[in-house]
Design an enzyme around this catalytic site. Structure first.
Site, mmCIF file in Angstrom:
data_model
loop_
_atom_site.group_PDB
_atom_site.id
_atom_site.type_symbol
_atom_site.label_atom_id
_atom_site.label_comp_id
_atom_site.label_asym_id
_atom_site.label_seq_id
_atom_site.Cartn_x
_atom_site.Cartn_y
_atom_site.Cartn_z
ATOM 1 N N CYS A 3 -9.375 -26.943 75.785
ATOM 2 C CA CYS A 3 -8.808 -28.236 75.613
ATOM 3 C C CYS A 3 -7.708 -28.284 74.529
ATOM 4 C CB CYS A 3 -9.927 -29.330 75.365
ATOM 5 S SG CYS A 3 -9.195 -31.016 75.119
ATOM 6 N N CYS A 6 -8.825 -30.866 71.798
ATOM 7 C CA CYS A 6 -9.770 -30.268 71.002
ATOM 8 C C CYS A 6 -9.270 -29.201 69.994
ATOM 9 C CB CYS A 6 -10.998 -29.288 72.022
ATOM 10 S SG CYS A 6 -12.085 -30.534 72.985
ATOM 11 N N ASP A 29 2.463 -38.656 69.555
ATOM 12 C CA ASP A 29 2.962 -38.199 70.847
ATOM 13 C C ASP A 29 3.894 -36.811 70.717
ATOM 14 O OD1 ASP A 29 1.815 -38.639 74.167
ATOM 15 O OD2 ASP A 29 3.833 -37.739 73.809
ATOM 16 N N HIS A 45 -15.510 -33.877 73.171
ATOM 17 C CA HIS A 45 -14.834 -34.102 74.379
ATOM 18 C C HIS A 45 -15.429 -34.908 75.428
ATOM 19 C CE1 HIS A 45 -12.037 -31.959 77.180
ATOM 20 N NE2 HIS A 45 -12.820 -32.158 77.979
ATOM 21 N N ASN A 85 -4.458 -43.235 81.166
ATOM 22 C CA ASN A 85 -4.427 -42.785 82.255
ATOM 23 C C ASN A 85 -5.612 -41.894 82.661
ATOM 24 O OD1 ASN A 85 -1.774 -43.543 82.774
ATOM 25 N ND2 ASN A 85 -0.992 -41.803 81.356
ATOM 26 N N GLY A 91 -2.496 -40.339 86.811
ATOM 27 C CA GLY A 91 -1.311 -39.595 85.918
ATOM 28 C C GLY A 91 -1.680 -38.961 84.703
ATOM 29 N N HIS A 96 -8.741 -34.816 78.127
ATOM 30 C CA HIS A 96 -9.522 -35.392 76.952
ATOM 31 C C HIS A 96 -9.216 -36.723 76.686
ATOM 32 C CE1 HIS A 96 -11.083 -34.261 72.913
ATOM 33 N NE2 HIS A 96 -10.976 -35.836 72.916
ATOM 34 N N HIS A 98 -7.855 -40.316 75.842
ATOM 35 C CA HIS A 98 -6.885 -40.497 74.947
ATOM 36 C C HIS A 98 -6.328 -41.954 75.194
ATOM 37 C CE1 HIS A 98 -4.802 -38.082 77.836
ATOM 38 N NE2 HIS A 98 -3.786 -38.952 77.681
ATOM 39 N N HIS A 100 -2.936 -44.274 74.485
ATOM 40 C CA HIS A 100 -1.528 -44.102 74.282
ATOM 41 C C HIS A 100 -1.224 -45.639 73.391
ATOM 42 C CE1 HIS A 100 -0.114 -40.863 76.841
ATOM 43 N NE2 HIS A 100 -1.142 -41.006 77.210
HETATM 44 P P1 DGP Z 1 -1.547 -38.187 79.617
HETATM 45 O O1 DGP Z 1 -0.318 -38.076 80.598
HETATM 46 O O2 DGP Z 1 -1.879 -39.804 79.595
HETATM 47 O O3 DGP Z 1 -2.593 -37.343 79.933
HETATM 48 O O4 DGP Z 1 -0.827 -38.180 78.104
HETATM 49 C C1 DGP Z 1 -0.923 -36.849 77.474
HETATM 50 C C2 DGP Z 1 0.227 -36.957 76.314
HETATM 51 O O5 DGP Z 1 -0.271 -36.025 75.301
HETATM 52 C C3 DGP Z 1 1.382 -36.636 76.780
HETATM 53 O O6 DGP Z 1 2.402 -38.108 76.563
HETATM 54 C C4 DGP Z 1 2.121 -35.760 76.035
HETATM 55 C C5 DGP Z 1 0.866 -35.580 74.906
HETATM 56 N N1 DGP Z 1 0.763 -34.191 74.385
HETATM 57 C C6 DGP Z 1 0.780 -33.096 75.217
HETATM 58 N N2 DGP Z 1 0.224 -32.165 74.467
HETATM 59 C C7 DGP Z 1 0.483 -32.337 73.263
HETATM 60 C C8 DGP Z 1 0.443 -31.669 72.049
HETATM 61 O O7 DGP Z 1 0.265 -30.434 71.904
HETATM 62 N N3 DGP Z 1 0.756 -32.273 70.764
HETATM 63 C C9 DGP Z 1 0.921 -33.889 70.849
HETATM 64 N N4 DGP Z 1 1.226 -34.426 69.692
HETATM 65 N N5 DGP Z 1 1.154 -34.413 72.119
HETATM 66 C C10 DGP Z 1 1.057 -33.780 73.228
#
Ligand code: DGP
Length: 112
Positions: A3, A6, A29, A45, A85, A91, A96, A98, A100
């Site tokens: 993950c 993680c 992000d 997780h 999401n 989407g 994991h 999260h 936004h």
């Molecule tokens: P979602 O699509 O709701 O699962 O959002 C995942 C978000 O995670 C997306 O906006 C981009 C962000 N993201 C993915 N990989 C990484 C990473 O390695 N570092 C950071 N800072 N954000 C990441």
């Protein structure tokens, strides 16, 4: 451990952290959709909202306490949006849980 989030928690992948405590971390992000775009995640997780239960919901409560604090710290007093999401149709790209935290401009577009 496969993950991505993680690995961020374990510091195996770098991130721009803006908050950390015993239950959650928050970091910027990688692909910001708004001037302020922070992800708040539990340190355990939980795959998504579909895995929240009475055993782990204290992580979710903490996440929202932190969201409120970060909104103040990042001067979002005019308003902001919190999105999570869930699974494929929702989407979700990282499995994991999260949240936004989006803000820093007028978020006109709404689904509901
Ligand atoms: P979602 O699509 O709701 O699962 O959002 C995942 C978000 O995670 C997306 O906006 C981009 C962000 N993201 C993915 N990989 C990484 C990473 O390695 N570092 C950071 N800072 N954000 C990441």
């Amino acid at each position: 451990m496969s993950c991505i989030f993680c690995k961020i928690i374990a510091n195996e992948i770098p991130s721009e952290r803006v908050y950390e405590d015993d239950k959650v971390i928050a970091f910027k992000d990688i692909n910001p959709a708004t001037p302020v775009h922070i992800l708040v995640i539990p340190k355990v997780h939980i795959e998504g909202v579909h895995e929240i239960d009475s055993e782990n919901s204290h992580y979710v409560a903490r996440a929202f306490e932190v969201i409120r604090t970060l909104a103040e710290e990042f001067h979002l007093e005019k308003g902001y949006r919190v999105i999570t999401n869930v699974k494929e149709y929702g989407g979700q790209s990282v499995p994991h849980l999260h949240f936004h935290l989006l803000g820093g401009k007028n978020l006109g577009e709404k689904i509901i």
